[in-house]
Design a protein around this motif. Sequence first.
Motif, PDB file in Angstrom:
ATOM      1  N   PRO A  70       0.547  12.820   2.663  1.00  0.00           N
ATOM      2  CA  PRO A  70       0.490  11.363   2.619  1.00  0.00           C
ATOM      3  C   PRO A  70       1.696  10.730   3.312  1.00  0.00           C
ATOM      4  N   VAL A  71       1.418   9.733   4.151  1.00  0.00           N
ATOM      5  CA  VAL A  71       2.477   9.016   4.869  1.00  0.00           C
ATOM      6  C   VAL A  71       2.187   7.521   4.793  1.00  0.00           C
ATOM      7  N   PRO A  72       3.208   6.679   4.950  1.00  0.00           N
ATOM      8  CA  PRO A  72       3.013   5.237   4.793  1.00  0.00           C
ATOM      9  C   PRO A  72       2.038   4.635   5.794  1.00  0.00           C
ATOM     10  N   ALA A  73       1.308   3.631   5.309  1.00  0.00           N
ATOM     11  CA  ALA A  73       0.489   2.780   6.173  1.00  0.00           C
ATOM     12  C   ALA A  73       0.823   1.340   5.768  1.00  0.00           C
ATOM     13  N   LEU A  74      -0.016   0.689   4.964  1.00  0.00           N
ATOM     14  CA  LEU A  74       0.344  -0.647   4.480  1.00  0.00           C
ATOM     15  C   LEU A  74       1.368  -0.588   3.359  1.00  0.00           C
ATOM     16  N   ALA A  75       1.462   0.534   2.684  1.00  0.00           N
ATOM     17  CA  ALA A  75       2.537   0.752   1.706  1.00  0.00           C
ATOM     18  C   ALA A  75       3.649   1.537   2.400  1.00  0.00           C
ATOM     19  N   VAL A  76       4.867   1.074   2.287  1.00  0.00           N
ATOM     20  CA  VAL A  76       5.983   1.768   2.949  1.00  0.00           C
ATOM     21  C   VAL A  76       6.627   2.796   2.036  1.00  0.00           C
ATOM     22  N   SER A  77       6.414   2.660   0.729  1.00  0.00           N
ATOM     23  CA  SER A  77       6.985   3.629  -0.218  1.00  0.00           C
ATOM     24  C   SER A  77       6.229   3.539  -1.526  1.00  0.00           C
ATOM     25  N   PHE A  89       3.540   0.853  -5.665  1.00  0.00           N
ATOM     26  CA  PHE A  89       3.538   0.898  -4.208  1.00  0.00           C
ATOM     27  C   PHE A  89       4.174  -0.373  -3.646  1.00  0.00           C
ATOM     28  N   THR A  90       5.136  -0.175  -2.763  1.00  0.00           N
ATOM     29  CA  THR A  90       5.812  -1.293  -2.095  1.00  0.00           C
ATOM     30  C   THR A  90       5.138  -1.552  -0.757  1.00  0.00           C
ATOM     31  N   LEU A  91       4.755  -2.802  -0.511  1.00  0.00           N
ATOM     32  CA  LEU A  91       3.989  -3.142   0.677  1.00  0.00           C
ATOM     33  C   LEU A  91       4.876  -3.434   1.885  1.00  0.00           C
ATOM     34  N   ARG A  92       4.320  -3.260   3.047  1.00  0.00           N
ATOM     35  CA  ARG A  92       4.985  -3.566   4.312  1.00  0.00           C
ATOM     36  C   ARG A  92       5.113  -5.086   4.450  1.00  0.00           C
ATOM     37  N   ASP A  93       6.255  -5.538   4.925  1.00  0.00           N
ATOM     38  CA  ASP A  93       6.484  -6.975   5.122  1.00  0.00           C
ATOM     39  C   ASP A  93       5.804  -7.467   6.401  1.00  0.00           C
ATOM     40  N   GLY A  94       5.461  -8.752   6.407  1.00  0.00           N
ATOM     41  CA  GLY A  94       5.004  -9.411   7.626  1.00  0.00           C
ATOM     42  C   GLY A  94       3.619  -9.046   8.102  1.00  0.00           C
ATOM     43  N   VAL A  95       2.790  -8.519   7.228  1.00  0.00           N
ATOM     44  CA  VAL A  95       1.443  -8.099   7.635  1.00  0.00           C
ATOM     45  C   VAL A  95       0.453  -9.239   7.389  1.00  0.00           C
ATOM     46  N   ARG A  96      -0.412  -9.467   8.377  1.00  0.00           N
ATOM     47  CA  ARG A  96      -1.458 -10.471   8.253  1.00  0.00           C
ATOM     48  C   ARG A  96      -2.821  -9.858   8.552  1.00  0.00           C
ATOM     49  N   LYS A 148       4.524  -6.070  -5.583  1.00  0.00           N
ATOM     50  CA  LYS A 148       4.164  -4.658  -5.473  1.00  0.00           C
ATOM     51  C   LYS A 148       2.819  -4.417  -6.157  1.00  0.00           C
ATOM     52  N   VAL A 149       2.235  -3.258  -5.916  1.00  0.00           N
ATOM     53  CA  VAL A 149       0.957  -2.903  -6.528  1.00  0.00           C
ATOM     54  C   VAL A 149       1.185  -1.769  -7.515  1.00  0.00           C
ATOM     55  N   ALA A 150       0.789  -1.987  -8.757  1.00  0.00           N
ATOM     56  CA  ALA A 150       1.009  -0.997  -9.813  1.00  0.00           C
ATOM     57  C   ALA A 150      -0.327  -0.445 -10.302  1.00  0.00           C
ATOM     58  N   PHE A 151      -0.430   0.877 -10.315  1.00  0.00           N
ATOM     59  CA  PHE A 151      -1.585   1.569 -10.895  1.00  0.00           C
ATOM     60  C   PHE A 151      -1.145   2.135 -12.245  1.00  0.00           C
ATOM     61  N   VAL A 152      -1.809   1.735 -13.309  1.00  0.00           N
ATOM     62  CA  VAL A 152      -1.499   2.214 -14.653  1.00  0.00           C
ATOM     63  C   VAL A 152      -2.640   3.120 -15.087  1.00  0.00           C
ATOM     64  N   LEU A 153      -2.317   4.378 -15.388  1.00  0.00           N
ATOM     65  CA  LEU A 153      -3.329   5.396 -15.649  1.00  0.00           C
ATOM     66  C   LEU A 153      -3.326   5.821 -17.107  1.00  0.00           C
ATOM     67  N   ASN A 154      -4.509   6.114 -17.619  1.00  0.00           N
ATOM     68  CA  ASN A 154      -4.610   6.589 -18.995  1.00  0.00           C
ATOM     69  C   ASN A 154      -4.155   8.031 -19.136  1.00  0.00           C
TER      70      ASN A 154
END
Length: 515
Positions: A70-77, A89-96, A148-154
């Motif tokens: 796995p390598v970054p795309a819209l998420a940089v880390s 997941f931290t998103l890339r800045d300046g994307v439209r 940021k985007v957070a995934f919370v798993l059971n």
Amino acid sequence: MRRRAAIMLVALLGAVLSGCGGQEPDAQDGKQLTLAAPRDLVAGPEDPYYTHQTLRVWEPLVTVDDRLWPVPALAVSWAATDGGRRWTFTLRDGVRFSDGTPLTAESVVANIKRFLRIAPRQSAFFSLDAGMEVAYGKLGDVRAENGKVAFVLNEPVADLPSRLAGFYSMVQSPKAFASSGDFAGKPVGTGPYTLVDWTKGQQAVLAANPHYYGAAPVYKKIVVRVIPDANARVAALRAGEVDGLIDKGALLPGQVAAVAGDSGFRVVRSPSVLTHYLTFNASRAPFSDARLRQAADLAIDRQAIAGRLLAGTAKAGAGFLSPVFGDLADPGITAGHDPGKARELIAAAGPPAKPVNILISSAETGQFPYADIAEVLRAAFEQAGLPAKVTVAEATKSVMEAGDYDIFLSAYSVPNGDADYLFRRFLRSDASWNVDRKLGYRNTEFDKLVDHAAAQTNPAIRRDLYHRIQRLLATDRPMIPLAYQDNPIVTTGKVNGVTQNAAYVVDLGKLVPLK
């Protein structure tokens, strides 16, 4: 009158000549590129994705490299906490998006929730299964938190970035979706290209996205033609009608050497996750008998198939996972060729009353030499005492769901970078593929090992669990790997910057004319 007729004749000749061979004027000044693929890389508004990732209309949070990492795309880390129960997941800045609206964490969340809402849904590329556990594990919630985007798993998921890599984390503007989950219009992604026109089964036309955050693509327009016939694809390439052939099976293995030997073309060949498998219908006789599955396995000369029919573009299969999966693939598994032992097993079990049915897809015969391989399999089975016949079908899904087959030959890959997909979607006891397509595989030990491995955050323990799973499959044989396939693609010598990852995705945005 004669003057008018002469003018009309000149105009008609000009129109005819402009349509004969070659390409449009934009192609001649380096602004347009014309490619061809064996299948349509656009599926339309009812498909979960609309287009294949290869067209670079949309982008995922995470993608994979040539090693399937796995390598970054819209998420940089990204980072895991709570023992793998929470991923951020931290998103890339300046994307439209291509409509000019900004990418936000909320828009990513909307895409994930759409997948969950519309699943199960069929796709021309990778279908969505009910619950989407293959993609996200046992997901409790997905939400936007401070950009940021957070995934919370059971339950813990050891490799969520790998699971998300590619199709299952596609991001498009929420405005692109209707309330039904279908697309309201054309796709609206963040990639270097937009889809401006599509003729189903014929071609897709892409234009450079003016809002793309990265380096602007050099080719302002790309046309991707659909040419299912392998010989017709190469003929179009040699005639200068297309500048390259992409996607899985772009070149038949037997075509690679001749095309590569022509100085006017550049063949890029790299290992891919594609594996040719034989799937058994063990829900009925004869392959409900494990001895006959073993006999069929031993009757096959994988080295000959990989070396001759696949012309050295593949390696003989053994373990269930391709070597592209790195240390998760078990190198200790071997696949023997022993026709004598196969005959003994068939004699002991008793040959079937009627020939076994080897099923192949008509669409895949334009990507791989499946008609020839199926005939070799048929002959090998019959020499071992197992009568067989070959059936070519267009709608293999309906044939399999009706249970009207004994062996299915096909190439499979993954929509992401995670081996769990193959185990969980195809072979787990409750997997839709296993149940609906009559594989008849039920093994509680296998199910437990798959679930244990998915939650195991220790890489060494997880590797050992995957090795145990593959050894179990090598004994049970619900599906057997025939060969691990490289994916050769080709462009003319005038095109540079060609790369493809292990999921055979070509980065169209990096293609440039050779200077």
